[in-house]
Design an enzyme around this catalytic site. Structure first.
Site, PDB file in Angstrom:
ATOM      1  N   GLU A 142     -38.001  39.313 -47.967  1.00  0.00           N
ATOM      2  CA  GLU A 142     -39.029  39.984 -48.755  1.00  0.00           C
ATOM      3  C   GLU A 142     -39.292  39.219 -50.051  1.00  0.00           C
ATOM      4  O   GLU A 142     -38.403  38.527 -50.559  1.00  0.00           O
ATOM      5  CB  GLU A 142     -38.553  41.429 -49.028  1.00  0.00           C
ATOM      6  CG  GLU A 142     -39.422  42.272 -49.908  1.00  0.00           C
ATOM      7  CD  GLU A 142     -40.832  42.505 -49.396  1.00  0.00           C
ATOM      8  OE1 GLU A 142     -41.494  41.537 -48.993  1.00  0.00           O
ATOM      9  OE2 GLU A 142     -41.282  43.662 -49.443  1.00  0.00           O
ATOM     10  N   ASP A 143     -40.496  39.345 -50.565  1.00  0.00           N
ATOM     11  CA  ASP A 143     -40.818  38.670 -51.826  1.00  0.00           C
ATOM     12  C   ASP A 143     -40.148  39.366 -53.013  1.00  0.00           C
ATOM     13  O   ASP A 143     -39.411  38.753 -53.759  1.00  0.00           O
ATOM     14  CB  ASP A 143     -42.340  38.534 -52.019  1.00  0.00           C
ATOM     15  CG  ASP A 143     -43.103  39.850 -51.863  1.00  0.00           C
ATOM     16  OD1 ASP A 143     -42.492  40.906 -51.606  1.00  0.00           O
ATOM     17  OD2 ASP A 143     -44.344  39.818 -51.986  1.00  0.00           O
ATOM     18  N   ASP A 172     -38.667  46.045 -55.421  1.00  0.00           N
ATOM     19  CA  ASP A 172     -39.173  46.727 -56.610  1.00  0.00           C
ATOM     20  C   ASP A 172     -38.575  48.144 -56.638  1.00  0.00           C
ATOM     21  O   ASP A 172     -37.402  48.295 -56.961  1.00  0.00           O
ATOM     22  CB  ASP A 172     -40.706  46.699 -56.544  1.00  0.00           C
ATOM     23  CG  ASP A 172     -41.388  47.245 -57.779  1.00  0.00           C
ATOM     24  OD1 ASP A 172     -40.802  47.204 -58.853  1.00  0.00           O
ATOM     25  OD2 ASP A 172     -42.539  47.718 -57.658  1.00  0.00           O
ATOM     26  N   PHE A 222     -45.581  42.134 -63.883  1.00  0.00           N
ATOM     27  CA  PHE A 222     -46.276  41.887 -62.620  1.00  0.00           C
ATOM     28  C   PHE A 222     -46.410  40.383 -62.424  1.00  0.00           C
ATOM     29  O   PHE A 222     -46.925  39.687 -63.287  1.00  0.00           O
ATOM     30  CB  PHE A 222     -47.643  42.568 -62.590  1.00  0.00           C
ATOM     31  CG  PHE A 222     -48.148  42.706 -61.189  1.00  0.00           C
ATOM     32  CD1 PHE A 222     -47.752  43.777 -60.397  1.00  0.00           C
ATOM     33  CD2 PHE A 222     -48.970  41.730 -60.638  1.00  0.00           C
ATOM     34  CE1 PHE A 222     -48.183  43.874 -59.076  1.00  0.00           C
ATOM     35  CE2 PHE A 222     -49.398  41.821 -59.315  1.00  0.00           C
ATOM     36  CZ  PHE A 222     -49.006  42.905 -58.538  1.00  0.00           C
ATOM     37  N   ARG A 252     -51.868  33.785 -54.250  1.00  0.00           N
ATOM     38  CA  ARG A 252     -50.701  33.572 -53.384  1.00  0.00           C
ATOM     39  C   ARG A 252     -50.335  32.097 -53.285  1.00  0.00           C
ATOM     40  O   ARG A 252     -49.178  31.756 -53.048  1.00  0.00           O
ATOM     41  CB  ARG A 252     -50.981  34.099 -51.967  1.00  0.00           C
ATOM     42  CG  ARG A 252     -51.112  35.619 -51.880  1.00  0.00           C
ATOM     43  CD  ARG A 252     -51.076  36.034 -50.418  1.00  0.00           C
ATOM     44  NE  ARG A 252     -51.522  37.406 -50.198  1.00  0.00           N
ATOM     45  CZ  ARG A 252     -50.733  38.482 -50.303  1.00  0.00           C
ATOM     46  NH1 ARG A 252     -49.474  38.342 -50.633  1.00  0.00           N
ATOM     47  NH2 ARG A 252     -51.221  39.680 -50.068  1.00  0.00           N
TER      48      ARG A 252
HETATM   49  P1  IMP Z   1     -41.284  48.599 -53.306  1.00  0.00           P
HETATM   50  O1  IMP Z   1     -39.928  47.971 -53.467  1.00  0.00           O
HETATM   51  O2  IMP Z   1     -41.412  49.491 -52.124  1.00  0.00           O
HETATM   52  O3  IMP Z   1     -41.710  49.270 -54.582  1.00  0.00           O
HETATM   53  O4  IMP Z   1     -42.396  47.534 -53.050  1.00  0.00           O
HETATM   54  C1  IMP Z   1     -42.188  46.229 -53.128  1.00  0.00           C
HETATM   55  C2  IMP Z   1     -43.483  45.536 -52.793  1.00  0.00           C
HETATM   56  O5  IMP Z   1     -44.454  45.741 -53.825  1.00  0.00           O
HETATM   57  C3  IMP Z   1     -43.230  44.061 -52.745  1.00  0.00           C
HETATM   58  O6  IMP Z   1     -42.936  43.675 -51.449  1.00  0.00           O
HETATM   59  C4  IMP Z   1     -44.530  43.489 -53.210  1.00  0.00           C
HETATM   60  O7  IMP Z   1     -45.377  43.313 -52.120  1.00  0.00           O
HETATM   61  C5  IMP Z   1     -45.111  44.526 -54.118  1.00  0.00           C
HETATM   62  N1  IMP Z   1     -44.874  44.163 -55.515  1.00  0.00           N
HETATM   63  C6  IMP Z   1     -43.999  44.741 -56.377  1.00  0.00           C
HETATM   64  N2  IMP Z   1     -44.028  44.144 -57.568  1.00  0.00           N
HETATM   65  C7  IMP Z   1     -44.922  43.136 -57.467  1.00  0.00           C
HETATM   66  C8  IMP Z   1     -45.386  42.124 -58.377  1.00  0.00           C
HETATM   67  O8  IMP Z   1     -44.958  42.002 -59.541  1.00  0.00           O
HETATM   68  N3  IMP Z   1     -46.305  41.260 -57.886  1.00  0.00           N
HETATM   69  C9  IMP Z   1     -46.788  41.332 -56.623  1.00  0.00           C
HETATM   70  N4  IMP Z   1     -46.389  42.251 -55.740  1.00  0.00           N
HETATM   71  C10 IMP Z   1     -45.468  43.155 -56.158  1.00  0.00           C
HETATM   72 MG    MG Z   2     -44.515  42.749 -50.073  1.00  0.00          MG
END
Ligand code: IMP
Ligand code: MG
Length: 171
Positions: free
Chosen positions: A96-97, A100, A149, A162
């Site tokens: 995963e990238d 969060d 962000f 991207r």
């Molecule tokens: P979460 O952990 O379910 O809140 O979501 C994580 C996803 O939100 C990541 O996989 C990203 O795709 C997106 N995301 C969260 N923070 C960022 C950011 O700073 N930049 C771009 N995408 C983000």
């Molecule tokens: Mg993502």
């Protein structure tokens, strides 16, 4: 282009990704792994990480969408594309990238665990620990970052940026 500030340069990213790849190579001791990338943000990380892993590796991809920011808090994640292969009995590394709130990873972990993999690990390039709402951690985390962000190296703002080679903060 807005005024983007570099948080991690391409050189810093490459060095850290190489360390993660070496760690994964050591941990799995010659066993095969399947790298499951979360589209689209993890595509570039997966392509670089996979080339630093000296193991028999296969790729798979899943895609999810989360409902707008308010609904994200309800933990609603929708699967847009499932894995193509069975994960049963395999060493799965979910790539995963950004980790969060953890809602997405919690949902995906549950989904993959239902396949009864041999092992399950999470590799996340970035970790926004301070934002976590679910008790989930990355086994392999690139960098911990503050609540900013970020874009680039696969990550987007409204589908843009991207392709930036560095990870940048959107002001
Ligand atoms: P979460 O952990 O379910 O809140 O979501 C994580 C996803 O939100 C990541 O996989 C990203 O795709 C997106 N995301 C969260 N923070 C960022 C950011 O700073 N930049 C771009 N995408 C983000
Ligand atoms: Mg993502």
């Amino acid at each position: 282009m807005p005024d983007l500030k570099v948080l991690f340069s391409r050189e810093q990213i490459a060095a850290r990704v190489a360390e993660l790849g070496a760690q994964i190579t050591r941990d799995f001791q010659g066993e095969p792994v399947v790298l499951v990338g979360v589209l689209k943000g993890a595509a570039i990380f997966l392509s670089d990480l996979s080339r630093q892993i000296e193991l028999d590796s296969t790729f798979d991809f899943i895609a999810v969408s989360s409902y707008g920011n308010q609904k994200q808090n309800s933990g609603e994640v929708k699967l847009q594309k499932d894995v193509d292969q069975s994960m049963e009995g395999r060493n799965v590394i979910l790539v995963e990238d950004i980790l969060d709130t953890g809602l997405t990873m919690t949902y995906l972990k549950k989904m993959i665990m239902a396949h009864k993999p041999k092992s399950f690990r999470i590799a996340a390039l970035l970790d926004k620990k301070c934002r976590r709402q679910q008790p989930i951690q990355a086994d392999y985390a690139g960098f911990e970052i503050p609540d900013e962000f970020v874009v680039g190296y696969g990550m987007d703002y409204a589908e843009r940026y991207r392709n930036l080679p560095d990870i940048c903060i959107v002001p």
